[in-house]
Design a protein around this motif. Structure first.
Motif, PDB file in Angstrom:
ATOM      1  N   ARG A 164      28.249 -22.035  99.755  1.00  0.00           N
ATOM      2  CA  ARG A 164      27.537 -20.849  99.297  1.00  0.00           C
ATOM      3  C   ARG A 164      28.254 -19.562  99.685  1.00  0.00           C
ATOM      4  O   ARG A 164      28.127 -18.544  98.999  1.00  0.00           O
ATOM      5  CB  ARG A 164      26.109 -20.865  99.838  1.00  0.00           C
ATOM      6  N   ALA A 165      29.048 -19.598 100.769  1.00  0.00           N
ATOM      7  CA  ALA A 165      29.770 -18.402 101.209  1.00  0.00           C
ATOM      8  C   ALA A 165      30.799 -17.931 100.180  1.00  0.00           C
ATOM      9  O   ALA A 165      31.240 -16.781 100.228  1.00  0.00           O
ATOM     10  CB  ALA A 165      30.443 -18.658 102.558  1.00  0.00           C
ATOM     11  N   ALA A 166      31.161 -18.786  99.248  1.00  0.00           N
ATOM     12  CA  ALA A 166      32.115 -18.379  98.207  1.00  0.00           C
ATOM     13  C   ALA A 166      31.517 -17.319  97.283  1.00  0.00           C
ATOM     14  O   ALA A 166      32.254 -16.513  96.713  1.00  0.00           O
ATOM     15  CB  ALA A 166      32.557 -19.598  97.399  1.00  0.00           C
ATOM     16  N   VAL A 167      30.180 -17.303  97.161  1.00  0.00           N
ATOM     17  CA  VAL A 167      29.558 -16.398  96.191  1.00  0.00           C
ATOM     18  C   VAL A 167      28.336 -15.656  96.723  1.00  0.00           C
ATOM     19  O   VAL A 167      27.739 -14.855  96.006  1.00  0.00           O
ATOM     20  CB  VAL A 167      29.156 -17.169  94.905  1.00  0.00           C
ATOM     21  N   GLU A 168      27.940 -15.926  97.975  1.00  0.00           N
ATOM     22  CA  GLU A 168      26.737 -15.314  98.537  1.00  0.00           C
ATOM     23  C   GLU A 168      26.997 -14.811  99.956  1.00  0.00           C
ATOM     24  O   GLU A 168      27.927 -15.253 100.616  1.00  0.00           O
ATOM     25  CB  GLU A 168      25.594 -16.340  98.619  1.00  0.00           C
ATOM     26  N   ARG A 169      26.106 -13.934 100.428  1.00  0.00           N
ATOM     27  CA  ARG A 169      26.149 -13.497 101.832  1.00  0.00           C
ATOM     28  C   ARG A 169      25.475 -14.575 102.682  1.00  0.00           C
ATOM     29  O   ARG A 169      24.262 -14.750 102.631  1.00  0.00           O
ATOM     30  CB  ARG A 169      25.436 -12.158 101.999  1.00  0.00           C
ATOM     31  N   VAL A 170      26.281 -15.289 103.451  1.00  0.00           N
ATOM     32  CA  VAL A 170      25.799 -16.373 104.309  1.00  0.00           C
ATOM     33  C   VAL A 170      25.860 -15.914 105.762  1.00  0.00           C
ATOM     34  O   VAL A 170      26.874 -15.352 106.198  1.00  0.00           O
ATOM     35  CB  VAL A 170      26.636 -17.653 104.109  1.00  0.00           C
ATOM     36  N   GLU A 171      24.789 -16.179 106.482  1.00  0.00           N
ATOM     37  CA  GLU A 171      24.705 -15.853 107.903  1.00  0.00           C
ATOM     38  C   GLU A 171      24.487 -17.141 108.686  1.00  0.00           C
ATOM     39  O   GLU A 171      23.685 -17.978 108.299  1.00  0.00           O
ATOM     40  CB  GLU A 171      23.539 -14.899 108.137  1.00  0.00           C
ATOM     41  N   ILE A 172      25.212 -17.272 109.789  1.00  0.00           N
ATOM     42  CA  ILE A 172      25.026 -18.360 110.745  1.00  0.00           C
ATOM     43  C   ILE A 172      24.579 -17.689 112.037  1.00  0.00           C
ATOM     44  O   ILE A 172      25.237 -16.749 112.504  1.00  0.00           O
ATOM     45  CB  ILE A 172      26.340 -19.133 111.000  1.00  0.00           C
ATOM     46  N   ALA A 173      23.485 -18.140 112.631  1.00  0.00           N
ATOM     47  CA  ALA A 173      22.997 -17.449 113.821  1.00  0.00           C
ATOM     48  C   ALA A 173      22.295 -18.403 114.775  1.00  0.00           C
ATOM     49  O   ALA A 173      21.662 -19.379 114.362  1.00  0.00           O
ATOM     50  CB  ALA A 173      22.037 -16.321 113.429  1.00  0.00           C
ATOM     51  N   CYS A 174      22.413 -18.076 116.061  1.00  0.00           N
ATOM     52  CA  CYS A 174      21.674 -18.746 117.131  1.00  0.00           C
ATOM     53  C   CYS A 174      21.089 -17.629 118.000  1.00  0.00           C
ATOM     54  O   CYS A 174      21.055 -16.478 117.578  1.00  0.00           O
ATOM     55  CB  CYS A 174      22.593 -19.685 117.925  1.00  0.00           C
ATOM     56  N   GLY A 175      20.664 -17.940 119.194  1.00  0.00           N
ATOM     57  CA  GLY A 175      20.071 -16.921 120.048  1.00  0.00           C
ATOM     58  C   GLY A 175      21.036 -15.801 120.403  1.00  0.00           C
ATOM     59  O   GLY A 175      20.764 -14.633 120.179  1.00  0.00           O
ATOM     60  N   GLY A 176      22.191 -16.170 120.968  1.00  0.00           N
ATOM     61  CA  GLY A 176      23.147 -15.158 121.417  1.00  0.00           C
ATOM     62  C   GLY A 176      24.277 -14.879 120.448  1.00  0.00           C
ATOM     63  O   GLY A 176      24.977 -13.879 120.581  1.00  0.00           O
ATOM     64  N   GLY A 177      24.518 -15.784 119.513  1.00  0.00           N
ATOM     65  CA  GLY A 177      25.562 -15.568 118.524  1.00  0.00           C
ATOM     66  C   GLY A 177      26.952 -15.964 118.970  1.00  0.00           C
ATOM     67  O   GLY A 177      27.929 -15.585 118.327  1.00  0.00           O
ATOM     68  N   VAL A 178      27.065 -16.759 120.061  1.00  0.00           N
ATOM     69  CA  VAL A 178      28.387 -17.085 120.593  1.00  0.00           C
ATOM     70  C   VAL A 178      28.660 -18.587 120.603  1.00  0.00           C
ATOM     71  O   VAL A 178      29.579 -19.056 119.929  1.00  0.00           O
ATOM     72  CB  VAL A 178      28.563 -16.499 122.022  1.00  0.00           C
ATOM     73  N   GLY A 179      27.885 -19.355 121.350  1.00  0.00           N
ATOM     74  CA  GLY A 179      28.176 -20.776 121.520  1.00  0.00           C
ATOM     75  C   GLY A 179      27.889 -21.616 120.295  1.00  0.00           C
ATOM     76  O   GLY A 179      28.798 -22.174 119.673  1.00  0.00           O
ATOM     77  N   ARG A 180      26.623 -21.736 119.939  1.00  0.00           N
ATOM     78  CA  ARG A 180      26.259 -22.535 118.771  1.00  0.00           C
ATOM     79  C   ARG A 180      26.797 -21.914 117.484  1.00  0.00           C
ATOM     80  O   ARG A 180      27.343 -22.618 116.622  1.00  0.00           O
ATOM     81  CB  ARG A 180      24.734 -22.693 118.685  1.00  0.00           C
ATOM     82  N   THR A 181      26.664 -20.590 117.369  1.00  0.00           N
ATOM     83  CA  THR A 181      27.182 -19.908 116.182  1.00  0.00           C
ATOM     84  C   THR A 181      28.696 -20.085 116.093  1.00  0.00           C
ATOM     85  O   THR A 181      29.227 -20.403 115.030  1.00  0.00           O
ATOM     86  CB  THR A 181      26.799 -18.422 116.206  1.00  0.00           C
ATOM     87  N   GLY A 182      29.391 -19.893 117.202  1.00  0.00           N
ATOM     88  CA  GLY A 182      30.842 -20.076 117.203  1.00  0.00           C
ATOM     89  C   GLY A 182      31.239 -21.492 116.849  1.00  0.00           C
ATOM     90  O   GLY A 182      32.205 -21.723 116.117  1.00  0.00           O
ATOM     91  N   THR A 183      30.487 -22.459 117.350  1.00  0.00           N
ATOM     92  CA  THR A 183      30.756 -23.868 117.033  1.00  0.00           C
ATOM     93  C   THR A 183      30.590 -24.108 115.539  1.00  0.00           C
ATOM     94  O   THR A 183      31.440 -24.737 114.895  1.00  0.00           O
ATOM     95  CB  THR A 183      29.830 -24.783 117.847  1.00  0.00           C
ATOM     96  N   ALA A 184      29.504 -23.604 114.968  1.00  0.00           N
ATOM     97  CA  ALA A 184      29.269 -23.765 113.532  1.00  0.00           C
ATOM     98  C   ALA A 184      30.344 -23.057 112.716  1.00  0.00           C
ATOM     99  O   ALA A 184      30.838 -23.600 111.721  1.00  0.00           O
ATOM    100  CB  ALA A 184      27.877 -23.243 113.173  1.00  0.00           C
ATOM    101  N   LEU A 185      30.735 -21.857 113.129  1.00  0.00           N
ATOM    102  CA  LEU A 185      31.791 -21.140 112.412  1.00  0.00           C
ATOM    103  C   LEU A 185      33.120 -21.892 112.493  1.00  0.00           C
ATOM    104  O   LEU A 185      33.875 -21.933 111.517  1.00  0.00           O
ATOM    105  CB  LEU A 185      31.943 -19.722 112.955  1.00  0.00           C
ATOM    106  N   ALA A 186      33.392 -22.507 113.636  1.00  0.00           N
ATOM    107  CA  ALA A 186      34.615 -23.308 113.759  1.00  0.00           C
ATOM    108  C   ALA A 186      34.558 -24.506 112.819  1.00  0.00           C
ATOM    109  O   ALA A 186      35.574 -24.883 112.215  1.00  0.00           O
ATOM    110  CB  ALA A 186      34.826 -23.737 115.206  1.00  0.00           C
ATOM    111  N   CYS A 187      33.387 -25.103 112.658  1.00  0.00           N
ATOM    112  CA  CYS A 187      33.241 -26.206 111.702  1.00  0.00           C
ATOM    113  C   CYS A 187      33.462 -25.712 110.274  1.00  0.00           C
ATOM    114  O   CYS A 187      34.089 -26.409 109.459  1.00  0.00           O
ATOM    115  CB  CYS A 187      31.872 -26.863 111.846  1.00  0.00           C
ATOM    116  N   LEU A 188      32.985 -24.511 109.951  1.00  0.00           N
ATOM    117  CA  LEU A 188      33.242 -23.945 108.630  1.00  0.00           C
ATOM    118  C   LEU A 188      34.740 -23.712 108.437  1.00  0.00           C
ATOM    119  O   LEU A 188      35.265 -23.927 107.335  1.00  0.00           O
ATOM    120  CB  LEU A 188      32.491 -22.633 108.432  1.00  0.00           C
TER     121      LEU A 188
END
Length: 148
Positions: A81-105
């Motif tokens: 969806r990020a190819a055509v939409e504004r996609v947000e990935i978020a957790c509580g602090g925005g670092v550990g879980r979010t960073g892990t998910a972004l690394a998977c992306l």
């Protein structure tokens, strides 16, 4: 009207393909500017309601996703969806879980799994992917449907 993020929007990570994804900590105020079209929230309990389409992935703080196959599917959806939409990935602090998910992306986008954590730390947050098991999760990450 632009349907994706601008590279200068707060928290936006540019993947090698040019896809733009915003990482965010939900404990911080919503940044000014456009809102997501789609969000994936990585929390130990259901995410608060928002005015855009969102999915919740049960992912306790400092841990890994409770359902790895669901994680693979939802991360694949976010990447597509990020190819055509504004996609947000978020957790509580925005670092550990979010960073892990972004690394998977980043892996889905073609970054070798062994380099994805460094990529996200260089382009999103220097402390992204906080625990050894989160780093291992990224190193072993495969798209949904891929052979393990």
């Amino acid at each position: 009207m632009t349907k994706t993020w601008r590279e200068t929007d707060p928290g936006v990570l540019r993947l090698p393909s040019g896809r733009l994804v915003r990482g965010r900590g939900l404990r911080h105020p919503l940044p000014d500017g456009p809102t997501p079209a789609f969000a994936l929230y990585l929390l130990g309990k259901p995410a608060p309601p928002v005015d855009w389409e969102a999915r919740w992935l049960r992912w306790p703080d400092f841990r890994l996703p409770a359902d790895r196959e669901q994680a693979r599917r939802l991360l694949g959806e976010a990447w597509a969806r990020a190819a055509v939409e504004r996609v947000e990935i978020a957790c509580g602090g925005g670092v550990g879980r979010t960073g892990t998910a972004l690394a998977c992306l980043a892996v889905l986008d073609g970054v070798p799994a062994g380099e994805a954590v460094d990529y996200v730390r260089a382009h999103y947050h220097r402390r992204a992917v906080e625990t050894p098991w989160q780093r291992r999760f990224v190193r072993d990450f495969r798209p949904a449907g891929a052979a393990d």
